[in-house]
Design a protein around this motif. Structure first.
Motif, PDB file in Angstrom:
ATOM      1  N   ASP A 263      -2.652 -23.515   9.389  1.00  0.00           N
ATOM      2  CA  ASP A 263      -2.643 -24.963   9.164  1.00  0.00           C
ATOM      3  C   ASP A 263      -3.839 -25.722   9.758  1.00  0.00           C
ATOM      4  O   ASP A 263      -3.651 -26.706  10.486  1.00  0.00           O
ATOM      5  CB  ASP A 263      -1.326 -25.540   9.740  1.00  0.00           C
ATOM      6  CG  ASP A 263      -1.080 -26.971   9.274  1.00  0.00           C
ATOM      7  OD1 ASP A 263      -1.594 -27.349   8.194  1.00  0.00           O
ATOM      8  OD2 ASP A 263      -0.382 -27.705  10.006  1.00  0.00           O
TER       9      ASP A 263
ATOM     10  N   ASN B 215      -5.745 -27.887   8.499  1.00  0.00           N
ATOM     11  CA  ASN B 215      -5.832 -29.320   8.162  1.00  0.00           C
ATOM     12  C   ASN B 215      -4.709 -30.129   8.820  1.00  0.00           C
ATOM     13  O   ASN B 215      -4.668 -31.344   8.691  1.00  0.00           O
ATOM     14  CB  ASN B 215      -5.904 -29.559   6.640  1.00  0.00           C
ATOM     15  CG  ASN B 215      -4.615 -29.219   5.904  1.00  0.00           C
ATOM     16  OD1 ASN B 215      -3.599 -28.870   6.534  1.00  0.00           O
ATOM     17  ND2 ASN B 215      -4.644 -29.295   4.585  1.00  0.00           N
ATOM     18  N   GLY B 216      -3.809 -29.413   9.512  1.00  0.00           N
ATOM     19  CA  GLY B 216      -2.885 -30.079  10.422  1.00  0.00           C
ATOM     20  C   GLY B 216      -1.780 -30.897   9.786  1.00  0.00           C
ATOM     21  O   GLY B 216      -1.210 -31.767  10.440  1.00  0.00           O
ATOM     22  N   ASN B 217      -1.423 -30.650   8.540  1.00  0.00           N
ATOM     23  CA  ASN B 217      -0.373 -31.448   7.905  1.00  0.00           C
ATOM     24  C   ASN B 217       0.979 -30.744   7.894  1.00  0.00           C
ATOM     25  O   ASN B 217       1.921 -31.195   7.243  1.00  0.00           O
ATOM     26  CB  ASN B 217      -0.775 -31.866   6.484  1.00  0.00           C
ATOM     27  CG  ASN B 217      -0.879 -30.672   5.542  1.00  0.00           C
ATOM     28  OD1 ASN B 217      -0.768 -29.524   5.992  1.00  0.00           O
ATOM     29  ND2 ASN B 217      -1.078 -30.937   4.272  1.00  0.00           N
TER      30      ASN B 217
ATOM     31  N   GLN C 158       1.801 -28.020   6.462  1.00  0.00           N
ATOM     32  CA  GLN C 158       2.095 -27.221   5.265  1.00  0.00           C
ATOM     33  C   GLN C 158       1.025 -26.154   5.063  1.00  0.00           C
ATOM     34  O   GLN C 158      -0.133 -26.390   5.396  1.00  0.00           O
ATOM     35  CB  GLN C 158       2.094 -28.104   4.012  1.00  0.00           C
ATOM     36  CG  GLN C 158       3.103 -29.219   4.040  1.00  0.00           C
ATOM     37  CD  GLN C 158       2.832 -30.222   2.917  1.00  0.00           C
ATOM     38  OE1 GLN C 158       2.408 -29.849   1.830  1.00  0.00           O
ATOM     39  NE2 GLN C 158       3.066 -31.485   3.187  1.00  0.00           N
ATOM     40  N   ALA C 159       1.421 -25.026   4.461  1.00  0.00           N
ATOM     41  CA  ALA C 159       0.446 -23.972   4.165  1.00  0.00           C
ATOM     42  C   ALA C 159      -0.206 -24.273   2.817  1.00  0.00           C
ATOM     43  O   ALA C 159      -0.093 -23.520   1.850  1.00  0.00           O
ATOM     44  CB  ALA C 159       1.131 -22.611   4.146  1.00  0.00           C
ATOM     45  N   ASP C 160      -0.884 -25.433   2.755  1.00  0.00           N
ATOM     46  CA  ASP C 160      -1.460 -25.876   1.481  1.00  0.00           C
ATOM     47  C   ASP C 160      -2.963 -25.598   1.381  1.00  0.00           C
ATOM     48  O   ASP C 160      -3.591 -25.915   0.364  1.00  0.00           O
ATOM     49  CB  ASP C 160      -1.193 -27.374   1.279  1.00  0.00           C
ATOM     50  CG  ASP C 160      -1.690 -28.207   2.455  1.00  0.00           C
ATOM     51  OD1 ASP C 160      -2.060 -27.621   3.500  1.00  0.00           O
ATOM     52  OD2 ASP C 160      -1.712 -29.444   2.345  1.00  0.00           O
ATOM     53  N   GLU C 161      -3.553 -24.994   2.420  1.00  0.00           N
ATOM     54  CA  GLU C 161      -4.985 -24.720   2.382  1.00  0.00           C
ATOM     55  C   GLU C 161      -5.313 -23.699   1.281  1.00  0.00           C
ATOM     56  O   GLU C 161      -4.530 -22.801   0.999  1.00  0.00           O
ATOM     57  CB  GLU C 161      -5.469 -24.176   3.738  1.00  0.00           C
ATOM     58  CG  GLU C 161      -5.532 -25.230   4.835  1.00  0.00           C
ATOM     59  CD  GLU C 161      -4.165 -25.556   5.457  1.00  0.00           C
ATOM     60  OE1 GLU C 161      -3.162 -24.951   5.023  1.00  0.00           O
ATOM     61  OE2 GLU C 161      -4.109 -26.387   6.367  1.00  0.00           O
TER      62      GLU C 161
HETATM   63 CA    CA Z   1      -1.960 -27.412   5.953  1.00  0.00          CA
END
Ligand code: CA
Length: 400
Positions: free
Chosen positions: A80, A82-84, A86-89
């Motif tokens: 994470d 980008n620190g949000n 969620q595993a959205d990277e």
């Molecule tokens: Ca993330």
């Protein structure tokens, strides 16, 4: 144009004498030159790019090897950055999907021999196709694994040209392989995304320890100009072509008009600040009739370096120091018989290669299990015949 150049174009003549490989590359099967090409300058095109602020955040070093690179991409996916929450990277992404295939170089494969995707290559004077090599097989096998593990954009084949803009602006993209000047410009996002930093990294060492950058600018483009058979003034025309290879003509083609767009400073054309500030420099030059790719002229990289930002210049210096570029295949000119063989077989060989390539990356099929059948199919579809005519054309064109 050979006789016209010899008799009436001293600047073109000098250029070709100084660059015999260019003359070979644009000579037809009968040994004659039929066009004056646009000749790009500068060596570097694409580089590996990575979110260095993400590396810092996760306490990771700049990757030096393919193993390091995989670890970093995996950390981008799972930790994470980008620190949000969620595993959205999207760890590896590309605007052009063949830039995923480019990564086979990390397993000692090749994806192209030139700046054109899927092109043939030359090894020790022998023509080969990258997609029939052992390193390619190993590379595709591993890229399929990376894809399955989510280290590669799930939409890599379909996201298209907006991938870089979208994934960087949304704080999602981790690493890519793209052009120096335009990619470095995304560091402007640091105004909106805290700490954002996207820097060039040296090509990771392959499994055997080789560090190569497969992409470079090609020295000759197919764009340029020629003289029609009905032209009543071929001598005047070749003299006009020759003008653009004088010092004055080359400056005009590259920088515009002295005093209006640039000034001479210590013997160099330096753009006026107000001209640089008018917006995208390529566009401004195009509007005044410079940097026109349809013209036969020799580009001067000095025009571009003046508006490359610090991240691009730092990256180019890194690539210069490491000397990662490799030789390029400059193409062949077929005679009529060779052309027939190429036209008859190459299309279906290429289609089959690309169809299997995409299927393997997406996990539809197993490259190891299918490799022998794949190479047998390539042969059956005529790859051997195509390579034979490529080789005869190559030997004729470059041997001397
Ligand atoms: Ca993330």
């Amino acid at each position: 144009m050979n006789d016209l150049i010899d008799e009436h174009a001293p600047n073109l003549k000098k250029f070709f004498e100084e660059k015999p490989h260019i003359k070979s590359a644009i000579s037809a099967a009968d040994g004659n030159m039929y066009y004056i090409p646009y000749l790009p300058d500068g060596k570097y095109g694409r580089a590996y790019w990575i979110r260095t602020d993400w590396l810092n955040k996760l306490g990771l070093d700049m990757p030096e090897t393919v193993e390091d690179y995989e670890k970093v991409l995996r950390a981008f996916k799972t930790q994470d950055p980008n620190g949000n929450g969620q595993a959205d990277e999207v760890p590896y992404f590309a605007r052009q999907w063949p830039e995923l295939i480019r990564l086979v170089t990390l397993w000692d494969g090749r994806s192209s021999g030139s700046d054109t995707y899927h092109d043939f290559m030359v090894e020790d004077g022998k023509l080969a196709h990258p997609y029939a090599g052992e390193g390619y097989r190993e590379g595709i096998k591993n890229l399929a694994r990376w894809y399955a593990d989510g280290l590669v954009d799930a939409e890599i084949f379909t996201r298209g040209s907006s991938a870089r803009d979208f994934l960087l602006s949304e704080n999602l993209g981790g690493s890519t392989h793209d052009w120096f000047a335009s990619t470095s410009g995304y560091n402007r996002l640091s105004a909106d995304i805290e700490g954002f930093e996207f820097k060039a990294m040296a090509p990771p060492a392959s499994v055997s320890g080789k560090r190569i950058e497969e992409h470079r600018r090609i020295p000759i483009k197919p764009d340029g100009w020629a003289i029609g058979g009905m032209n009543k003034h071929p001598v005047e025309t070749i003299k006009y072509f020759d003008f653009w290879f004088t010092e004055e003509g080359r400056r005009l083609a590259n920088f515009g008009v002295e005093g209006m767009h640039y000034d001479m400073v210590d013997g160099k054309a330096i753009f006026k600040p107000e001209f640089l500030d008018q917006g995208p420099v390529n566009r401004s030059l195009y509007q005044v009739g410079s940097q026109l790719q349809g013209r036969g002229y020799f580009q001067d990289y000095g025009y571009e370096i003046q508006w490359s930002n610090e991240f691009a210049l730092e990256g180019i210096a890194l690539y210069d120091e490491g000397d990662y570029l490799i030789d390029q295949f400059l193409g062949v000119a077929f005679n009529a018989d060779e052309q027939k063989v190429y036209d008859r077989y190459w299309g279906s060989v290429r289609d089959y290669m690309l169809e299997r390539q995409q299927a393997w990356v997406l996990g539809n099929g197993d490259v190891e299990a299918e490799w022998d059948d794949y190479t047998a199919q390539l042969e059956k579809k005529g790859l051997g015949k195509v390579l034979e005519v490529m080789q005869s054309a190559y030997d004729r064109q470059y041997a001397k």
